[in-house]
Design a protein around this motif. Structure first.
Motif, short mmCIF file in Angstrom:
data_model
loop_
_atom_site.label_atom_id
_atom_site.label_comp_id
_atom_site.label_asym_id
_atom_site.label_seq_id
_atom_site.Cartn_x
_atom_site.Cartn_y
_atom_site.Cartn_z
N CYS A 39 0.86 -1.19 0.00
CA CYS A 39 0.00 0.00 0.00
C CYS A 39 0.89 1.23 0.00
CB CYS A 39 -0.91 0.03 1.24
SG CYS A 39 -2.28 -1.14 1.08
N CYS A 43 -3.84 2.87 6.05
CA CYS A 43 -5.02 3.49 6.63
C CYS A 43 -5.06 3.12 8.11
CB CYS A 43 -6.28 2.99 5.92
SG CYS A 43 -6.21 3.19 4.13
N CYS A 46 -6.76 -0.25 9.39
CA CYS A 46 -6.57 -1.50 8.65
C CYS A 46 -5.44 -2.36 9.23
CB CYS A 46 -6.26 -1.16 7.19
SG CYS A 46 -5.95 -2.63 6.18
S1 SF4 Z 1 -7.62 -0.32 3.71
FE1 SF4 Z 1 -5.76 -1.48 4.15
S2 SF4 Z 1 -5.35 -2.52 2.25
FE2 SF4 Z 1 -6.77 -0.83 1.72
S3 SF4 Z 1 -5.43 0.95 1.22
FE3 SF4 Z 1 -5.86 1.07 3.38
S4 SF4 Z 1 -4.09 0.04 4.33
FE4 SF4 Z 1 -4.15 -0.59 2.22
#
Ligand code: SF4
Ligand SMILES: C[S@@+](CC[C@H](N)C(=O)[O-])C[C@H]1O[C@@H](n2cnc3c(N)ncnc32)[C@H](O)[C@@H]1O
Length: 406
Positions: A39, A43, A46
């Motif tokens: 990524c 986020c 997550c």
């Molecule tokens: S939700 Fe998780 S997998 Fe999706 S962009 Fe954000 S960090 Fe990456």
């Protein structure tokens, strides 16, 4: 209960499937999952197995990842052969698959086609973050054979996206959905999250309206889960943000269902709505039906005929094993009948079709009768021998699964 097979005490060159798992291989629907563990930024909510460039360290790189995934696909074909199952679905997920060049994803898909028989009308999905696709990359993916795209939108409210640490503007997900349709994708999904601290009823209405203004035939809406060890959990622990409220989550779910239903979307799993049977995600249906799938990539899980296994978690460890010609499998477990019965209930009860009462134990069947009285299971379906959630039952699906399987 679960038996850890001795064959994996030291990493074998390839995984060996016991005869019991091989049985039915060519008759059972088979899917491939390819995990892309990268990524751009993480986020705050997550905890998926994904790495930013800073977190990745040496031994694995985005540039080499397609080659690594292809090496594992070759092991998969060798292990499953000589009578290979026909691939009915492919799902590239993450992480952010679309951080890789579209040509790399196309190369992985081309190798799937070279190695495996592939069903006519195969469903090929990629997940994508809205800011990582362009009309040109979408055209490349479509031309390579991708048929479905699932975009993480989460919310149409800028302040909600900020709490979630999302990098895209509210409008970008809707725009990307339009670009995917223009590129010829047959099926387009938008993912939403509800219950983010600070989200108002009006924000959630605006998110649902924005999704319905986009050319999508599928919507997934998930309650925000506060995962331990995430930045979101730390902020909640410090009192900077409130804990998502259960009553608010239930209200949001009901609002989503009513709005989506009025717009022609029907639920087919507790968190998933589609405009028709053809718009359902067949790959996820394959998981929920406890069919067979091989998961490629770091930390990916697989299941074939009651044998479950999972790969080493770190991309460098995964790539290293494959470079040395070893299996990336970390461990296996052979599910016994009780495990499989439990999985059937956990997955099946969340589906619109529900499950036969015969899938429950005697105690489970008694509790199902009680759940009908409590308004959680449909009386008519129950009388006909099935456990099917009512609208209220959907709000309490997780608790009901626990109740019916204790
Ligand atoms: S939700 Fe998780 S997998 Fe999706 S962009 Fe954000 S960090 Fe990456
Ligand atoms: C793991 S992401 C992968 C796809 C892509 N990177 C994205 O963010 O859309 C798949 C979906 O899981 C959701 N998700 C991840 N963590 C979650 C959490 N803690 N609670 C609810 N949904 C979550 C994401 O928001 C996303 O829509």
């Amino acid at each position: 209960m679960n038996t850890v097979l001795p064959l994996l005490e030291s990493p074998p060159r390839t995984l060996q499937l016991p005869d019991s798992a091989r049985e039915g291989l060519t008759r059972t629907p088979f899917g491939l999952y390819v995990h892309v563990p990268f990524c751009a930024t993480r986020c705050g909510y997550c905890d998926f197995n994904t790495y930013t460039a800073d977190e990745l360290g040496p031994g694995a790189s985005r540039a080499e990842y397609a080659g690594t995934a292809i090496a594992e696909l070759r092991q998969a074909a060798e292990t499953l052969g000589p009578d290979l199952p026909t691939v009915s679905t492919v799902f590239v997920g993450g992480g952010t698959p679309t951080l890789l060049p579209a040509d790399d994803l196309a190369a992985v898909l081309a190798e799937v086609r070279r190695l495996f028989p592939v069903a006519d009308g195969v469903e090929v999905t990629t997940e994508a973050n809205p800011e990582t696709v362009t009309p040109a990359s979408l055209a490349t993916l479509r031309a390579a054979g991708f048929t479905r795209i699932s975009l993480g939108m989460q919310s149409a409210a800028e302040h909600v996206l900020a709490v979630l640490d999302r990098r895209h503007t509210p409008g970008r997900a809707v725009e990307a959905a339009g670009e995917a349709r223009a590129a010829g994708f047959e099926h387009v999904n938008l993912d939403l999250i509800y219950g983010t601290p600070g989200e108002t009823d009006a924000d959630w209405s605006a998110s649902l309206d924005a999704v319905l203004a986009a050319p999508v035939d599928h919507v997934s809406a998930y309650a925000l889960i506060v995962e331990e060890g995430t930045r979101l959990a730390r902020r909640i622990d410090r009192g900077e943000l409130p804990v998502p409220d259960d009553d608010v989550l239930a209200d949001r779910y009901e609002q989503a269902d009513a709005t989506l239903r009025a717009a022609g979307f029907d639920w087919y799993e507790v968190s998933n709505w589609a405009t028709s049977g053809a718009a359902r995600c067949r790959h996820n249906e394959l998981y929920w039906a406890n069919a067979n799938w091989w998961g490629v990539g770091p930390g990916a899980h697989s299941h074939v005929g009651g044998l479950r296994w999972w790969n080493v978690k770190h991309p460098a460890a995964h790539a290293g094993r494959l470079l040395r010609g070893e299996s990336p499998v970390q461990d296996t477990e052979l599910l016994d009948d009780d495990d499989r019965a439990l999985e059937t209930v956990m997955l099946g009860l969340r589906l619109r079709e529900g499950l036969p009462l015969t899938a429950l134990s005697e105690a489970g069947r008694a509790r199902a009768a009680d759940a009908v009285v409590r308004g959680l299971l449909e009386p008519a379906a129950h009388a006909a021998g099935r456990a099917v959630l009512t609208d209220r039952g959907r709000l309490l699906a997780d608790a009901l699964v626990r109740d019916l399987t204790d």
